[in-house]
Design a protein around this motif. Structure first.
Motif, PDB file in Angstrom:
ATOM      1  N   LEU A   1       0.832  -1.197   0.000  1.00 23.79           N
ATOM      2  CA  LEU A   1       0.000   0.000   0.000  1.00 23.79           C
ATOM      3  C   LEU A   1       0.871   1.254   0.000  1.00 23.79           C
ATOM      4  O   LEU A   1       0.609   2.212  -0.755  1.00 23.79           O
ATOM      5  N   ILE A   2       1.905   1.265   0.829  1.00 21.55           N
ATOM      6  CA  ILE A   2       2.827   2.409   0.853  1.00 21.55           C
ATOM      7  C   ILE A   2       3.485   2.584  -0.502  1.00 21.55           C
ATOM      8  O   ILE A   2       3.605   3.711  -1.015  1.00 21.55           O
ATOM      9  N   LEU A   3       3.899   1.484  -1.110  1.00 22.95           N
ATOM     10  CA  LEU A   3       4.550   1.532  -2.415  1.00 22.95           C
ATOM     11  C   LEU A   3       3.621   2.118  -3.473  1.00 22.95           C
ATOM     12  O   LEU A   3       4.023   2.981  -4.263  1.00 22.95           O
ATOM     13  N   VAL A   4       2.378   1.675  -3.485  1.00 23.59           N
ATOM     14  CA  VAL A   4       1.410   2.188  -4.453  1.00 23.59           C
ATOM     15  C   VAL A   4       1.179   3.684  -4.256  1.00 23.59           C
ATOM     16  O   VAL A   4       1.160   4.458  -5.222  1.00 23.59           O
ATOM     17  N   VAL A   5       1.037   4.110  -3.001  1.00 27.67           N
ATOM     18  CA  VAL A   5       0.789   5.531  -2.727  1.00 27.67           C
ATOM     19  C   VAL A   5       1.955   6.388  -3.191  1.00 27.67           C
ATOM     20  O   VAL A   5       1.768   7.429  -3.836  1.00 27.67           O
ATOM     21  N   GLN A   6       3.201   5.957  -2.915  1.00 30.67           N
ATOM     22  CA  GLN A   6       4.328   6.791  -3.313  1.00 30.67           C
ATOM     23  C   GLN A   6       4.497   6.821  -4.831  1.00 30.67           C
ATOM     24  O   GLN A   6       4.912   7.845  -5.390  1.00 30.67           O
ATOM     25  N   LEU A   7       4.118   5.749  -5.524  1.00 35.20           N
ATOM     26  CA  LEU A   7       4.161   5.764  -6.987  1.00 35.20           C
ATOM     27  C   LEU A   7       3.081   6.685  -7.548  1.00 35.20           C
ATOM     28  O   LEU A   7       3.312   7.408  -8.528  1.00 35.20           O
ATOM     29  N   LEU A   8       1.904   6.679  -6.936  1.00 32.63           N
ATOM     30  CA  LEU A   8       0.833   7.576  -7.373  1.00 32.63           C
ATOM     31  C   LEU A   8       1.207   9.033  -7.126  1.00 32.63           C
ATOM     32  O   LEU A   8       0.934   9.911  -7.958  1.00 32.63           O
TER      33      LEU A   8
END
Length: 226
Positions: free
Chosen positions: A18-25
């Motif tokens: 989830l953290i990874l997805v948020v930082q990519l977004l």
């Protein structure tokens, strides 16, 4: 709810993902709103900027963990989060990982706020150094375990190498890295490992809790008065 689904969900490193997805977004948002190397864009997306923290935008001590400057920055931090973050979450569990990650980011950004000279900064490395600190602390706390001792030494060398590199590199927030490393070290002592008690006793947990809070309070005070 199906018990197999619940079991699989608990086994997934979903906090890290989830953290990874948020930082990519967020990086995509930076890119399409003017570029991830624009100071104005970085500030708008939540980078650490001391003058704004001093007037009350305290969330900038957390939000920089999602903001990155340039493609190589997001690439390196995303791969590090995926491999090391996934391993730490699997080892310590979801809620411990969540707290260690974001509280390490907080202590790292507070250290930068206090000693960093006011430069604009961003990136997940404050929290990632906190994960290095987790492994180093486990080598100290569980010193009767050959695995934790050896792994702790390896991550100590990795952290030391990175900090020496920081001294000679431009645009690197070494204070943020040091603060994150210290935070992760103390926090895993506070929370311990799932199903295990600290062999060195509950006093280590209490002491680490008090020390972490005292350091954060002091760094915030120092950043506000400098």
């Amino acid at each position: 709810m199906n018990s197999n689904f619940v079991r699989r969900w608990r086994q997934q490193n979903w906090v890290m993902l989830l953290i990874l997805v948020v930082q990519l977004l967020v990086f995509a948002g930076e890119t399409f709103s003017g570029g991830s190397e624009s100071g104005l864009v970085l500030v708008n997306w939540g980078a650490k900027y001391d003058p704004l923290i001093r007037i009350g935008e305290w969330w900038r001590l957390i939000t920089p963990v999602f903001v990155h400057i340039g493609f190589m920055h997001i690439l390196v931090n995303s791969f590090t989060l995926y491999y090391i973050g996934g391993a730490v979450e699997e080892m310590i569990g979801h809620w411990r990982f969540f707290l260690v990650y974001f509280l390490s980011a907080l202590s790292g950004n507070l250290m930068s706020f206090a000693f960093g000279g006011g430069a604009l900064s961003a990136g997940a490395s404050t929290a990632l150094f906190g994960l290095f600190g987790v492994y180093i602390a486990l080598g100290v706390v569980f010193d009767d375990s050959m695995y934790y001792r050896q792994t702790g030494r390896q991550f100590l060398m990795l952290a030391a190498f990175n900090l020496v590199f920081d001294l000679f590199a431009q645009g690197i927030d070494i204070w943020g890295h040091i603060g994150g490393l210290l935070g992760g070290f103390l926090l895993i002592i506070v929370f311990a490992l799932p199903g295990q008690k600290l062999r060195k006793g509950v006093y280590w947990q209490i002491g680490a809790s008090v020390l972490f809070l005292a350091i954060c309070a002091f760094l915030y005070w120092l950043g506000m008065v400098r």
